[in-house]
Write an enzyme that holds these catalytic residues in place. Structure first.
Site, PDB file in Angstrom:
ATOM      1  N   ASP A  10      41.841  59.835  28.092  1.00  0.00           N
ATOM      2  CA  ASP A  10      42.781  58.737  28.308  1.00  0.00           C
ATOM      3  C   ASP A  10      42.057  57.401  28.267  1.00  0.00           C
ATOM      4  O   ASP A  10      42.692  56.354  28.279  1.00  0.00           O
ATOM      5  CB  ASP A  10      43.493  58.903  29.655  1.00  0.00           C
ATOM      6  CG  ASP A  10      44.547  57.825  29.886  1.00  0.00           C
ATOM      7  OD1 ASP A  10      45.400  57.643  28.990  1.00  0.00           O
ATOM      8  OD2 ASP A  10      44.510  57.175  30.941  1.00  0.00           O
ATOM      9  N   HIS A  23      44.897  54.870  27.616  1.00  0.00           N
ATOM     10  CA  HIS A  23      44.623  54.438  28.985  1.00  0.00           C
ATOM     11  C   HIS A  23      45.932  54.212  29.735  1.00  0.00           C
ATOM     12  O   HIS A  23      46.235  53.100  30.182  1.00  0.00           O
ATOM     13  CB  HIS A  23      43.776  53.162  28.993  1.00  0.00           C
ATOM     14  CG  HIS A  23      43.051  52.951  30.297  1.00  0.00           C
ATOM     15  ND1 HIS A  23      41.862  52.279  30.390  1.00  0.00           N
ATOM     16  CD2 HIS A  23      43.356  53.322  31.580  1.00  0.00           C
ATOM     17  CE1 HIS A  23      41.462  52.240  31.637  1.00  0.00           C
ATOM     18  NE2 HIS A  23      42.353  52.866  32.391  1.00  0.00           N
ATOM     19  N   ARG A  31      36.849  56.623  33.329  1.00  0.00           N
ATOM     20  CA  ARG A  31      36.257  55.513  32.583  1.00  0.00           C
ATOM     21  C   ARG A  31      35.565  56.058  31.344  1.00  0.00           C
ATOM     22  O   ARG A  31      34.845  57.050  31.407  1.00  0.00           O
ATOM     23  CB  ARG A  31      35.238  54.740  33.442  1.00  0.00           C
ATOM     24  CG  ARG A  31      35.844  53.921  34.566  1.00  0.00           C
ATOM     25  CD  ARG A  31      36.641  52.738  34.033  1.00  0.00           C
ATOM     26  NE  ARG A  31      37.192  51.908  35.099  1.00  0.00           N
ATOM     27  CZ  ARG A  31      38.387  52.067  35.627  1.00  0.00           C
ATOM     28  NH1 ARG A  31      39.165  53.068  35.215  1.00  0.00           N
ATOM     29  NH2 ARG A  31      38.828  51.269  36.570  1.00  0.00           N
ATOM     30  N   GLU A  58      37.145  50.212  24.545  1.00  0.00           N
ATOM     31  CA  GLU A  58      38.591  50.242  24.285  1.00  0.00           C
ATOM     32  C   GLU A  58      39.229  48.869  24.413  1.00  0.00           C
ATOM     33  O   GLU A  58      40.346  48.651  23.939  1.00  0.00           O
ATOM     34  CB  GLU A  58      39.278  51.203  25.258  1.00  0.00           C
ATOM     35  CG  GLU A  58      39.237  50.727  26.703  1.00  0.00           C
ATOM     36  CD  GLU A  58      39.917  51.684  27.660  1.00  0.00           C
ATOM     37  OE1 GLU A  58      40.766  51.219  28.438  1.00  0.00           O
ATOM     38  OE2 GLU A  58      39.607  52.887  27.640  1.00  0.00           O
TER      39      GLU A  58
END
Length: 324
Positions: free
Chosen positions: A260, A297, A236, A265
C-alpha cells in the site's frame, strides 16, 4: 480564540472536517492544497502554527523560515514524523505534534491485502475483465494453518494480531523495541527478528520508519525467509529495499507481494497522473507482475480516520496554547 493556522496539503476529503472542526474550536484556518515550499511559505507570516501532511520535507531551511515568520507549532496530520527534522525544530523552540486514529481501518485493509494475495485475486480479476473464467494457475493458499509474522506491535500491529486470531493461524510477533505486550500473549508468540523472518509464511509490516528500521526488509532478510513467502506492507515504503523485492519476485523467492506504500511515492500517490510521465521505474516494473498487489497509500483512508487526523491536528494547537 484568535489563533491563525495555515493548513497545507489539504485534500478534498479533509475540507468538510476542517470547516466543521475549526468552527467548533474557534480557530482561523487558511487552507491550501499545495504542500509547503519556500515559494509559498510567506503564507505563514503571522500564523501561530501550520498543519501539514507528509509531502514536503520540513528541513532546517524551512524551519528557519517558519521561525522567522513567527510560527511556533508544527502539527502533522500523520502518525509518523520522519518528514520533519524534529530535533532541529525543538532546538529552535518550536513544538512538533503528530496525529492519531483508531487502528481498525489499516488493520482490516491489511487482512484484505493478505487475502487478495493468497487467493490470487489480481490475476483472477484481470481474466474476468476479458471473459476468461479459467481456473488454471489460480489455486490459492489459506491463512488457516499458516504462520503469520506481525512485525510491530503498536496499535495497528496489535489490531492485526487480534483479527488474525480468528483465522486459525499461528501468529508470531516482533517488536523492534524488544518489548513484550502481555495483553497480546494469548494470541501471539513474541520472537526475535531472525525467528520471525525464518518461520513465517506471511509477514506483515507495522513498524515506524526510523534510521534503525529503514530497509529492514533487505536482501539479507529475504534470504532468511521461506521460499514463496507472502509480504505485506501497509506501513512505510522505505521499510523495504526495493531492489531486493524485485529480485525476490523475479526469482520466485517471494510468492506474493502486497504494497500500500512505496518508496518515493510522493508526487505520485494521491494524485491523478493518467496523462503524465511517471519517473519511478521500480514502481512501474513491479506493478506488472500478477502476484504483486499495489494500492495508492489508502489503508488509512476511511471517514473515521480522516476526521480523526484533522481533529487531532487542530486540537493540538488549542491544547498547546492553553498549556502555555
Amino acid at each position: 480564540m484568535n489563533m491563525k493556522i495555515i493548513a497545507f496539503d489539504v485534500r478534498f476529503d479533509e475540507l468538510v472536517h476542517f470547516d466543521k472542526i475549526k468552527k467548533s474550536l474557534g480557530l482561523e484556518v487558511v487552507s491550501t492544497e499545495d504542500p509547503i515550499t519556500k515559494e509559498n511559505i510567506h503564507l505563514t507570516e503571522g500564523a501561530y502554527g501550520i498543519s501539514i501532511l507528509a509531502y514536503a520535507q520540513i528541513d532546517k531551511e524551512i524551519i528557519d523560515m517558519l521561525r522567522k515568520n513567527g510560527v511556533e507549532h508544527i502539527s502533522t496530520r500523520t502518525v509518523g514524523v520522519n518528514h520533519i527534522d524534529v530535533a532541529y525544530a525543538e532546538q529552535k523552540g518550536m513544538l512538533v505534534t503528530n496525529s492519531s486514529y483508531k487502528p481498525d481501518g489499516v488493520a482490516e485493509f491489511t487482512l484484505m491485502m493478505m487475502l487478495l494475495s493468497l487467493r490470487k485475486y489480481k490475476a483472477a480479476m484481470f481474466r474476468g475483465n476479458v471473459n476468461d473464467y479459467s481456473l488454471i494457475g489460480l489455486d490459492g493458499k489459506e491463512i488457516k494453518g499458516s504462520t503469520v509474522g506481525v512485525m510491530g506491535t503498536g496499535s495497528i500491529g496489535a489490531a492485526v494480531i487480534r483479527l488474525l486470531s480468528g483465522f486459525g493461524c499461528k501468529i508470531l510477533a516482533y517488536s523492534p523495541t524488544g518489548k513484550v505486550k502481555p495483553e497480546l500473549e494469548p494470541y501471539a508468540e513474541f520472537v526475535d527478528l531472525d525467528t520471525i523472518l525464518k518461520k513465517s509464511d506471511i509477514i506483515t509490516l507495522h513498524i515506524p520508519l526510523t534510521k534503525g528500521t529503514k530497509y529492514i526488509i533487505n536482501k539479507e532478510a529475504l534470504d532468511k525467509m521461506k521460499q514463496g513467502v507472502t509480504l505485506v506492507n501497509c506501513s512505510r515504503g522505505e521499510l523495504m529495499e526495493i531492489d531486493a523485492m524485485i529480485e525476490g519476485i523475479e526469482t520466485k523467492k517471494i510468492g506474493a507481494l502486497a504494497l500500500d506504500v512505496f518508496e518515493d511515492e510522493a508526487g505520485i500517490y494521491h494524485q491523478d497522473r493518467r496523462t503524465d510521465i511517471i519517473a519511478n521505474r521500480n514502481m512501474a516494473y513491479l506493478r506488472q507482475f500478477p502476484n504483486v498487489v499495489m494500492t495508492q497509500h489508502m489503508a488509512f483512508f476511511t471517514d473515521n480516520s480522516i476526521e480523526s487526523m484533522v481533529k487531532c491536528s487542530l486540537e493540538s494547537f488549542v491544547k498547546a496554547s492553553n498549556a502555555g
